[in-house]
Enzyme design. Structure first.
Site, PDB file in Angstrom:
ATOM      1  N   GLY A 269       0.832  -1.192   0.000  1.00 51.44           N
ATOM      2  CA  GLY A 269       0.000   0.000   0.000  1.00 51.44           C
ATOM      3  C   GLY A 269       0.863   1.236   0.000  1.00 51.44           C
ATOM      4  O   GLY A 269       1.636   1.455   0.934  1.00 51.44           O
ATOM      5  N   CYS A 270       0.792   2.043  -1.028  1.00 47.41           N
ATOM      6  CA  CYS A 270       1.622   3.239  -1.160  1.00 47.41           C
ATOM      7  C   CYS A 270       0.738   4.426  -1.550  1.00 47.41           C
ATOM      8  O   CYS A 270      -0.424   4.257  -1.892  1.00 47.41           O
ATOM      9  CB  CYS A 270       2.696   3.044  -2.223  1.00 47.41           C
ATOM     10  N   THR A 271       1.302   5.627  -1.496  1.00 46.52           N
ATOM     11  CA  THR A 271       0.617   6.823  -1.977  1.00 46.52           C
ATOM     12  C   THR A 271       1.598   7.627  -2.824  1.00 46.52           C
ATOM     13  O   THR A 271       2.679   7.977  -2.342  1.00 46.52           O
ATOM     14  CB  THR A 271       0.104   7.684  -0.822  1.00 46.52           C
TER      15      THR A 271
END
Length: 570
Positions: A2-4
């Site tokens: 999970g990254c942004t």
């Protein structure tokens, strides 16, 4: 993972730089120790083998110098994450993306199939390697490209040849362009150039919302894709659009009213029309290849909503009647910010945990109870505990090519760390950032940040002011070193004392491409020595300031331990 991701066009940034940043977040219940390193030119093997998928990929001869952020233990492969090469191209990989069952049925992911039994046994089946994935992409692409478009093309060819076992988004930038590529199923892909005056936020959900096949299969000025993507969409009935999308995409600086609904960044007609024909030039890829699930509305869309709300505060974001909400499926892929974006804005955005809103996990009870229910923690923050690192990749105009690229480095949980710039065009990196091992020690910037974050998290309101002062001090002092070093590089080059053999050979320079000339200018030992000294100065300052922060937050945490007792309490 999970990254942004945040990407910023050159006309949307404060100094005209292209910017890409991505929090590299481990899966639930884990984190991975990271280090900063530089790989010299021509230092790649002839064949690359993936640890996870076992795929083997032959590599081109040569290879450019580049920076990267690999896992320390290497048990699951390199996971290089991000970097800048000596042709002044940056890459960040990857943003794990969602998809849907229709896409996976039409083009299944290419997963490793382990061998069954042993050779000679009647039921023996040999191993079938999987495709490429996040573990591999930076190493397979970044050393071999000379512009952002080349990055899209090379990765696209690898995807079509070897496939992939996961859905991913990948960013490429040079000094002029920023491109965003998203994979589709096992072998397909599409990419869009970010408009120069826009930014985009991507948060684990398939994000592209507009694609022009006519351009992709024509001049490819703004769009590129796999060779058979149009047929793939048509044959598998993936185009779900029932509305017309304007082919003239002109993001507005503030919301515009369309049939009573304020829409940020692009024009959508809300009137339903007959489905587009199979030959239609325009589709909405998010509808075709993406997802619209309940988990998207707590894990993915709130992050995009939060950062667009931060960068375009004039839109209608809040309240039950707001058109743009944390659970909106139609948040635009890109938008024009209401003001120019600074690196401090990028750091704040990548650290965001819904400050000032009831969703903030650190909100005081009276704030969290807005509306009668405790809303703390209902949405996934951007700055979470399992972030491994974030590299803000900045390619600056107005400075010599040799000093153009900056890796802004942040290790660990983003709300409690700092991001400071380090020059990319170097032959070695400071031990404080490059010497990370699996041993926990305050001599490693990575581990020191992990310790500080754990202390501040437990005593947020008592300790956060120390963190804020630390963040401001480190960035200001690091930028002063960068400004001083930029001037020194100019003086060195102007004096003519830093000419490298390549840059001094006008015959050779006239025969090489512009990209090769850039590499020749960048690979300048005297300039590199200046940049390395600057990096060491920044790292020494960072160590002093981080040690001081640890001292302060350790004191606050110690004084607020629950087992405290004093006779003064009697």
């Amino acid at each position: 993972m999970g990254c942004t991701t945040i990407i910023v066009g050159k006309n949307a940034s404060a100094n005209g730089a292209t910017i890409m940043a991505r929090t590299d977040d481990s899966g639930h219940g884990s984190f991975s120790a990271k280090k900063f390193e530089v790989i010299p030119p021509n230092d790649s093997p002839s064949t690359y083998r993936s640890v996870l998928s076992h795929v083997e990929v032959p590599l081109p001869a040569g290879g450019l110098r580049y920076t990267r952020f690999p896992d320390v233990d290497g048990k699951k492969g390199l996971w290089a994450g991000a970097g800048i090469n000596s042709a002044l191209v940056s890459m960040t990989a990857t943003e794990t993306l969602t998809t849907n069952e229709r896409v996976l049925a039409a083009d299944p992911l290419v997963e490793l199939q382990e061998a069954v039994s042993k050779p000679g046994d009647p039921d023996y089946k040999p191993e079938i390697p999987g495709g490429i994935g996040e573990e591999d992409m930076v190493v397979l692409v970044l050393p071999y490209i000379h512009c952002a478009r080349e990055g899209v093309t090379r990765l696209g060819e690898l995807l079509e040849t070897y496939g992939t076992y996961e859905m991913n988004g990948v960013g490429f930038a040079d000094r002029d362009e920023v491109w965003w590529l998203e994979t589709v199923g096992g072998h397909h892909w599409l990419a869009r150039r970010l408009p120069d005056d826009c930014y985009a936020v991507i948060a684990n959900q398939f994000s592209l919302d507009y694609f022009d096949f006519e351009d992709a299969f024509g001049e490819a000025r703004e769009y590129m894709c796999s060779a058979d993507l149009r047929e793939f969409v048509t044959e598998n009935h993936l185009d779900l659009g029932l509305y017309e999308l304007s082919r003239e995409r002109d993001p507005e600086p503030i919301p515009v009213e369309l049939e009573g609904n304020p829409v940020l960044g692009f024009s959508v007609s809300n009137s339903f029309n007959p489905p587009q024909t199979p030959e239609s030039a325009v589709i909405n890829p998010r509808l075709a290849f993406g997802s619209r699930t309940d988990s998207d509305h707590t894990y993915n869309t709130p992050r995009v909503w939060a950062l667009q709300r931060f960068l375009n505060p004039g839109a209608d974001w809040d309240g039950p009647e707001a058109y743009l909400r944390p659970d909106s499926d139609d948040l635009p892929w890109c938008a024009r910010p209401e003001r120019k974006i600074t690196m401090e804005d990028v750091k704040y955005a990548e650290s965001y945990h819904y400050q000032g809103l009831p969703f903030d996990p650190y909100a005081r009870p009276e704030q969290a109870m807005t509306g009668g229910a405790d809303k703390r923690g209902i949405y996934r923050p951007i700055g979470i505990n399992r972030t491994n690192f974030d590299a803000f990749l900045e390619l600056r105009p107005g400075v010599p090519e040799a000093a153009c690229g900056l890796n802004w480095i942040a290790f660990g949980a983003m709300p409690f760390n700092t991001a400071v710039p380090f020059y990319a065009n170097v032959r070695a990196v400071p031990e404080y950032l490059g010497g990370t091992t699996t041993r926990v020690t305050t001599e490693s910037h990575y581990w020191e940040n992990r310790i500080i974050a754990a202390l501040v998290d437990a005593h947020f309101h008592q300790a956060i002011a120390h963190v804020e002062r630390y963040q401001q001090a480190t960035v200001a002092k690091a930028l002063a070193v960068v400004a001083k070093t930029d001037r020194a590089v100019w003086e060195l080059l102007t004096a003519g004392s830093a000419d490298s053999p390549d840059s001094g050979d006008s015959t050779k320079a006239s025969a090489t491409s512009e990209a090769e000339n850039v590499v020749a200018l960048v690979e300048n030992p005297k300039v590199q020595a200046l940049l390395e000294a600057a990096n060491e100065e920044i790292a020494a300052m960072l160590k002093r300031e981080t040690d001081d922060l640890l001292d302060k937050v350790l004191f606050e945490a110690s004084m607020n331990m629950r087992c405290a007792f004093s006779r003064d309490d009697a």
